[in-house]
Design a protein around this motif. Structure first.
Motif, PDB file in Angstrom:
ATOM      1  N   ARG A 121     -33.593  16.604 -41.252  1.00 12.78           N
ATOM      2  CA  ARG A 121     -33.908  17.882 -40.620  1.00 12.78           C
ATOM      3  C   ARG A 121     -33.171  18.039 -39.296  1.00 12.78           C
ATOM      4  N   LEU A 122     -33.069  16.949 -38.538  1.00 12.70           N
ATOM      5  CA  LEU A 122     -32.355  17.017 -37.264  1.00 12.70           C
ATOM      6  C   LEU A 122     -30.876  17.338 -37.482  1.00 12.70           C
ATOM      7  N   ILE A 123     -30.274  16.694 -38.489  1.00 11.44           N
ATOM      8  CA  ILE A 123     -28.862  16.948 -38.795  1.00 11.44           C
ATOM      9  C   ILE A 123     -28.660  18.407 -39.183  1.00 11.44           C
ATOM     10  N   SER A 124     -29.576  18.935 -40.003  1.00  9.11           N
ATOM     11  CA  SER A 124     -29.487  20.327 -40.435  1.00  9.11           C
ATOM     12  C   SER A 124     -29.617  21.277 -39.252  1.00  9.11           C
ATOM     13  N   GLU A 125     -30.564  20.981 -38.361  1.00 11.04           N
ATOM     14  CA  GLU A 125     -30.771  21.840 -37.194  1.00 11.04           C
ATOM     15  C   GLU A 125     -29.568  21.794 -36.256  1.00 11.04           C
ATOM     16  N   ARG A 126     -29.001  20.594 -36.050  1.00  8.61           N
ATOM     17  CA  ARG A 126     -27.827  20.476 -35.168  1.00  8.61           C
ATOM     18  C   ARG A 126     -26.630  21.217 -35.755  1.00  8.61           C
ATOM     19  N   THR A 127     -26.489  21.145 -37.082  1.00  6.80           N
ATOM     20  CA  THR A 127     -25.379  21.840 -37.742  1.00  6.80           C
ATOM     21  C   THR A 127     -25.500  23.341 -37.575  1.00  6.80           C
ATOM     22  N   ARG A 128     -26.719  23.872 -37.803  1.00  7.82           N
ATOM     23  CA  ARG A 128     -26.930  25.315 -37.643  1.00  7.82           C
ATOM     24  C   ARG A 128     -26.674  25.741 -36.198  1.00  7.82           C
ATOM     25  N   ALA A 129     -27.141  24.930 -35.235  1.00  7.83           N
ATOM     26  CA  ALA A 129     -26.958  25.273 -33.822  1.00  7.83           C
ATOM     27  C   ALA A 129     -25.472  25.272 -33.452  1.00  7.83           C
TER      28      ALA A 129
END
Length: 213
Positions: A121-129
């Motif tokens: 989830r952290l990787i996904s959130e960082r990618t979107r940001a």
């Protein structure tokens, strides 16, 4: 208890090339030899880790129950990064062991799954940001991917043109795609991916030649 091995790779290309599979196979075989337990069977899945419907895993679990064996994997992340999916596996009535962490019990497996899902989830959130920030700065997204795609198309066109003097006369004779493929194979010519010709690969070649003209 004997082992039933489950191996998984994420893409069809990895499955065909053996990338990832050999390392997993070596890990589980070394562990089985170390604990002096036999491997009764091996099931290999070529699938996305996010996909829950895995027929090979289902078959492996069924075989574990039938033979009273332990499901052996190379690493926990070869199963999934989904906590709910790991919980479902732990409720299947089959002992699961990871070669890289054989001392892990059911509670530890659940905890590792929690951390793995959190990391995902952290990787996904960082990618979107990062994508949102780049878009705000006016960066055109996907430029590198577009360039790679164009280079791929250019290479395919060059390859198709190199065979034009052979393929186009065959097509002009109203040969079927199967006969053209057989003729190319008989001449010892390989397809663009280095394999044998099939009707589908002949179709792509003819389409590429048509686009090039």
């Amino acid at each position: 208890m004997p082992f039933i091995v489950y191996l998984r790779v994420s893409t069809q290309r990895q499955g065909q090339s053996g990338l990832g599979l050999e390392a997993q196979r070596e890990a589980v075989e070394q562990y089985a030899a170390r604990v002096s337990e036999p491997i009764l069977g091996t099931f290999t899945e070529v699938e996305s880790g996010a996909q829950k419907d895995r027929p090979e895993l289902a078959a492996a679990l069924k075989e574990c129950r039938r033979t009273k064996s332990v499901l052996l994997i190379a690493r926990l992340d070869r199963l999934s990064r989904s906590l709910s999916f790991i919980a479902q596996l732990l409720e299947a009535g089959v002992e699961i062991r990871a070669a890289d962490m054989p001392e892990a019990n059911r509670l530890m497996l659940q905890m590792l799954a929690v951390f793995a899902e959190h990391e995902r989830r952290l990787i996904s959130e960082r990618t979107r940001a990062a994508l949102a920030a780049a878009k705000t700065r006016g960066v055109e997204l996907g430029v590198h991917g577009k360039r790679l795609a164009q280079a791929h198309r250019d290479e395919a066109t060059v390859f198709a043109r190199s065979l034009a003097t052979i393929v186009l006369p065959l097509a002009a004779q109203k040969m079927s795609l199967r006969r053209i493929a057989d003729e190319l194979n008989a001449r010892g010519l390989v397809s663009r991916d280095g394999g044998r010709w099939h009707p589908s690969s002949v179709t792509r070649l003819l389409s590429r030649l048509k686009e090039a003209h």
